[in-house]
Design a protein around this motif. Structure first.
Motif, PDB file in Angstrom:
ATOM      1  N   GLY A   1     -20.606  -8.248   6.569  1.00 22.59           N
ATOM      2  CA  GLY A   1     -19.591  -8.472   7.606  1.00 22.59           C
ATOM      3  C   GLY A   1     -18.169  -8.298   7.129  1.00 22.59           C
ATOM      4  N   LYS A   2     -17.984  -8.012   5.839  1.00 21.00           N
ATOM      5  CA  LYS A   2     -16.658  -7.824   5.261  1.00 21.00           C
ATOM      6  C   LYS A   2     -16.574  -6.447   4.604  1.00 21.00           C
ATOM      7  CE  LYS A   2     -15.175 -12.102   6.059  1.00 21.00           C
ATOM      8  NZ  LYS A   2     -14.002 -12.408   6.924  1.00 21.00           N
ATOM      9  N   LEU A   3     -15.359  -5.949   4.475  1.00 20.41           N
ATOM     10  CA  LEU A   3     -15.115  -4.689   3.777  1.00 20.41           C
ATOM     11  C   LEU A   3     -14.187  -4.997   2.610  1.00 20.41           C
ATOM     12  CD1 LEU A   3     -15.795  -1.626   4.061  1.00 20.41           C
ATOM     13  CD2 LEU A   3     -13.564  -1.373   5.167  1.00 20.41           C
ATOM     14  N   THR A   4     -14.669  -4.836   1.391  1.00 20.39           N
ATOM     15  CA  THR A   4     -13.885  -5.151   0.199  1.00 20.39           C
ATOM     16  C   THR A   4     -13.187  -3.892  -0.298  1.00 20.39           C
ATOM     17  OG1 THR A   4     -15.463  -6.880  -0.425  1.00 20.39           O
ATOM     18  CG2 THR A   4     -13.937  -6.115  -2.127  1.00 20.39           C
ATOM     19  N   VAL A   5     -11.856  -3.951  -0.354  1.00 21.82           N
ATOM     20  CA  VAL A   5     -11.045  -2.794  -0.738  1.00 21.82           C
ATOM     21  C   VAL A   5     -10.305  -3.117  -2.027  1.00 21.82           C
ATOM     22  CG1 VAL A   5      -9.223  -1.191  -0.033  1.00 21.82           C
ATOM     23  CG2 VAL A   5     -10.755  -2.185   1.684  1.00 21.82           C
ATOM     24  N   GLY A   6     -10.429  -2.238  -3.010  1.00 18.25           N
ATOM     25  CA  GLY A   6      -9.763  -2.447  -4.289  1.00 18.25           C
ATOM     26  C   GLY A   6      -8.457  -1.678  -4.379  1.00 18.25           C
ATOM     27  N   THR A   7      -7.497  -2.224  -5.120  1.00 18.15           N
ATOM     28  CA  THR A   7      -6.281  -1.500  -5.492  1.00 18.15           C
ATOM     29  C   THR A   7      -5.634  -2.224  -6.670  1.00 18.15           C
ATOM     30  OG1 THR A   7      -4.373  -0.287  -4.615  1.00 18.15           O
ATOM     31  CG2 THR A   7      -4.498  -2.634  -4.086  1.00 18.15           C
ATOM     32  N   ASP A   8      -4.691  -1.561  -7.319  1.00 20.26           N
ATOM     33  CA  ASP A   8      -4.066  -2.116  -8.515  1.00 20.26           C
ATOM     34  C   ASP A   8      -2.960  -3.101  -8.148  1.00 20.26           C
ATOM     35  OD1 ASP A   8      -3.554  -2.528 -11.173  1.00 20.26           O
ATOM     36  OD2 ASP A   8      -3.023  -0.457 -11.631  1.00 20.26           O
ATOM     37  N   LYS A   9      -2.505  -3.819  -9.154  1.00 20.99           N
ATOM     38  CA  LYS A   9      -1.368  -4.728  -8.989  1.00 20.99           C
ATOM     39  C   LYS A   9      -0.450  -4.559 -10.183  1.00 20.99           C
ATOM     40  CE  LYS A   9      -0.153  -9.511  -7.911  1.00 20.99           C
ATOM     41  NZ  LYS A   9       0.531  -9.152  -6.661  1.00 20.99           N
ATOM     42  N   PRO A  10       0.834  -4.295 -10.003  1.00 22.40           N
ATOM     43  CA  PRO A  10       1.541  -4.229  -8.736  1.00 22.40           C
ATOM     44  C   PRO A  10       1.053  -3.075  -7.854  1.00 22.40           C
ATOM     45  CG  PRO A  10       3.082  -4.367 -10.589  1.00 22.40           C
ATOM     46  CD  PRO A  10       1.743  -4.052 -11.156  1.00 22.40           C
ATOM     47  N   ALA A  11       1.210  -3.277  -6.562  1.00 24.65           N
ATOM     48  CA  ALA A  11       0.892  -2.242  -5.581  1.00 24.65           C
ATOM     49  C   ALA A  11       2.224  -1.603  -5.180  1.00 24.65           C
ATOM     50  CB  ALA A  11       0.205  -2.857  -4.356  1.00 24.65           C
ATOM     51  N   TYR A  12       2.455  -0.384  -5.668  1.00 24.34           N
ATOM     52  CA  TYR A  12       3.768   0.238  -5.577  1.00 24.34           C
ATOM     53  C   TYR A  12       4.071   0.852  -4.209  1.00 24.34           C
ATOM     54  CZ  TYR A  12       3.436   0.074 -10.696  1.00 24.34           C
ATOM     55  OH  TYR A  12       3.294  -0.342 -11.996  1.00 24.34           O
ATOM     56  N   ALA A  13       5.350   0.802  -3.843  1.00 26.78           N
ATOM     57  CA  ALA A  13       5.856   1.546  -2.695  1.00 26.78           C
ATOM     58  C   ALA A  13       5.979   3.018  -3.111  1.00 26.78           C
ATOM     59  CB  ALA A  13       7.212   0.994  -2.274  1.00 26.78           C
ATOM     60  N   PRO A  14       5.905   3.949  -2.175  1.00 29.16           N
ATOM     61  CA  PRO A  14       5.758   3.760  -0.725  1.00 29.16           C
ATOM     62  C   PRO A  14       4.315   3.627  -0.269  1.00 29.16           C
ATOM     63  CG  PRO A  14       5.986   6.087  -1.181  1.00 29.16           C
ATOM     64  CD  PRO A  14       6.070   5.386  -2.517  1.00 29.16           C
ATOM     65  N   TRP A  15       3.400   3.490  -1.223  1.00 26.20           N
ATOM     66  CA  TRP A  15       1.984   3.377  -0.878  1.00 26.20           C
ATOM     67  C   TRP A  15       1.669   2.010  -0.288  1.00 26.20           C
ATOM     68  CZ3 TRP A  15       0.707   8.186  -1.092  1.00 26.20           C
ATOM     69  CH2 TRP A  15       1.327   9.007  -2.025  1.00 26.20           C
ATOM     70  N   PHE A  16       2.386   1.002  -0.780  1.00 21.34           N
ATOM     71  CA  PHE A  16       2.265  -0.361  -0.271  1.00 21.34           C
ATOM     72  C   PHE A  16       3.677  -0.915  -0.126  1.00 21.34           C
ATOM     73  CE2 PHE A  16      -1.565   0.621  -2.636  1.00 21.34           C
ATOM     74  CZ  PHE A  16      -2.567   0.243  -1.753  1.00 21.34           C
ATOM     75  N   SER A  17       3.791  -2.090   0.457  1.00 23.54           N
ATOM     76  CA  SER A  17       5.105  -2.686   0.659  1.00 23.54           C
ATOM     77  C   SER A  17       5.109  -4.124   0.166  1.00 23.54           C
ATOM     78  CB  SER A  17       5.478  -2.652   2.151  1.00 23.54           C
ATOM     79  OG  SER A  17       6.732  -3.243   2.383  1.00 23.54           O
ATOM     80  N   ASP A  18       6.156  -4.496  -0.569  1.00 24.68           N
ATOM     81  CA  ASP A  18       6.330  -5.865  -1.064  1.00 24.68           C
ATOM     82  C   ASP A  18       5.172  -6.316  -1.952  1.00 24.68           C
ATOM     83  OD1 ASP A  18       8.736  -6.090   0.385  1.00 24.68           O
ATOM     84  OD2 ASP A  18       7.635  -6.687   2.200  1.00 24.68           O
ATOM     85  N   ASP A  19       4.491  -5.361  -2.609  1.00 24.66           N
ATOM     86  CA  ASP A  19       3.386  -5.688  -3.506  1.00 24.66           C
ATOM     87  C   ASP A  19       2.326  -6.521  -2.797  1.00 24.66           C
ATOM     88  OD1 ASP A  19       1.900  -5.780  -5.840  1.00 24.66           O
ATOM     89  OD2 ASP A  19       3.007  -7.472  -6.700  1.00 24.66           O
ATOM     90  N   GLU A  20       2.122  -6.237  -1.508  1.00 30.32           N
ATOM     91  CA  GLU A  20       1.166  -7.013  -0.715  1.00 30.32           C
ATOM     92  C   GLU A  20       0.297  -6.061   0.116  1.00 30.32           C
ATOM     93  OE1 GLU A  20      -1.229  -9.145   0.174  1.00 30.32           O
ATOM     94  OE2 GLU A  20       0.303 -10.477  -0.658  1.00 30.32           O
ATOM     95  N   PRO A  21      -0.839  -5.626  -0.431  1.00 26.58           N
ATOM     96  CA  PRO A  21      -1.685  -4.658   0.270  1.00 26.58           C
ATOM     97  C   PRO A  21      -2.164  -5.121   1.646  1.00 26.58           C
ATOM     98  CG  PRO A  21      -2.347  -4.845  -2.025  1.00 26.58           C
ATOM     99  CD  PRO A  21      -1.362  -5.948  -1.776  1.00 26.58           C
ATOM    100  N   SER A  22      -2.301  -6.435   1.826  1.00 31.28           N
ATOM    101  CA  SER A  22      -2.884  -6.947   3.069  1.00 31.28           C
ATOM    102  C   SER A  22      -1.933  -6.955   4.252  1.00 31.28           C
ATOM    103  CB  SER A  22      -3.412  -8.367   2.845  1.00 31.28           C
ATOM    104  OG  SER A  22      -2.352  -9.262   2.538  1.00 31.28           O
ATOM    105  N   ASN A  23      -0.654  -6.569   4.047  1.00 33.42           N
ATOM    106  CA  ASN A  23       0.282  -6.637   5.174  1.00 33.42           C
ATOM    107  C   ASN A  23       0.245  -5.401   6.075  1.00 33.42           C
ATOM    108  OD1 ASN A  23       1.743  -4.687   3.760  1.00 33.42           O
ATOM    109  ND2 ASN A  23       3.318  -6.103   3.038  1.00 33.42           N
TER     110      ASN A  23
END
Length: 292
Positions: A55-77
């Protein structure tokens, strides 16, 4: 009836009765392998994939999560190109936003051999035949070019061609196609500096430890526009011969979800969603001289 025949019939009847009680004496349908097991046929039923957590989808990514690929180092936003793409793929697969779980996965670990704890990883990982030996990839979700970033005061800033970069000190993150472009295309006279993270490469650029770094084009524009304003995008490399370089979603080598995830990416490309997200989040990376 002959006594011997009567005994044989009695024995057969007893055997039939026992067989009927146990199995019905009919060929039993072969049980379907559990979802995700070897040999099982993947089901792409919306929201019912054989995921890491039901029932869940687990998505991986690195940290820090860089812009412009992500914003504010927060993939879930949901902000930034790759965060938006991940949620669009999830929706296509039948998973609402609250069913997406993010997991920290270091860049090099995403495509290293071994079992994965994510359903797919999204982290600017270029599809390559070498990496396909260890993991599976979805269809490409972004066509990418590599670019050179140098301090404006550096001799590398004057480069107009690949040959002009041979005698400058270059750097890139380990395990990236950015580093491959340096070693395979530029072939500099001095061994390139290799960093575990782009943060370290950017710090080396700021302090003059390297003359220039190589990153993907959108990242190059973000670095010069928001992080290192004293640097500039010198230029971009032309496409490699053959297929263009593409970022793909990374899956476990034996994942039963690969065809479903690829189908979702293909659908998003066909209906214009990927193009719209690229325009929304990567529109600043529009042009740079081509270094030939």
């Amino acid at each position: 009836m002959h006594l011997a025949n009567r005994s044989l019939v009695t024995a057969l009847c007893s055997a039939v009765a026992l067989c009927t009680a146990l199995t019905g004496c009919a060929p039993q349908a072969e049980e379907k392998a559990p979802d995700g097991a070897a040999g099982a046929t993947a089901s792409c039923a919306p929201g019912k994939l054989a995921t890491q957590v039901s029932g869940k989808l687990t998505v991986g990514t690195d940290k820090p999560a860089y812009a412009p690929w992500f914003s504010d180092d927060e993939p879930s936003n949901g902000k930034g190109f790759e965060s938006a793409v991940a949620y669009a793929v999830a929706k296509e697969l039948g998973y609402d936003r609250d069913a997406v779980v993010w997991q920290h996965t270091p860049f090099n670990s995403a495509f290293a051999p071994g079992a994965k704890k994510f359903d797919f990883d999204i982290n600017q990982v270029s599809i390559s035949e070498e990496r396909k030996k260890a993991v599976a990839f979805s269809s490409g979700y972004y066509d990418v070019r590599q670019a050179v970033v140098a301090l404006k005061s550096s001799k590398a800033a004057k480069a107009k061609s690949v040959a002009d970069l041979k005698d400058v000190k270059l750097g890139a993150q380990v395990g990236t196609t950015s580093l491959d472009f340096i070693t395979d295309l530029v072939k500099p006279s001095e061994k390139p500096a290799v960093y575990q993270r782009n943060d370290f490469a950017k710090s080396a650029l700021k302090t003059g430890q390297v003359d220039a770094i190589v990153v993907d084009l959108p990242t190059a524009f973000y670095i010069t526009g928001a992080e290192v304003p004293e640097a500039e995008v010198v230029g971009q490399f032309a496409d490699s011969p053959g297929e263009p370089e593409q970022f793909g979603l990374v899956l476990d080598k034996a994942s039963a979800l690969t065809s479903c995830v690829s189908g979702a990416v293909d659908a998003l490309r066909e209906d214009g969603t990927l193009a719209a997200l690229e325009k929304e989040w990567l529109s600043d990376a529009v042009d740079a001289p081509v270094l030939r």
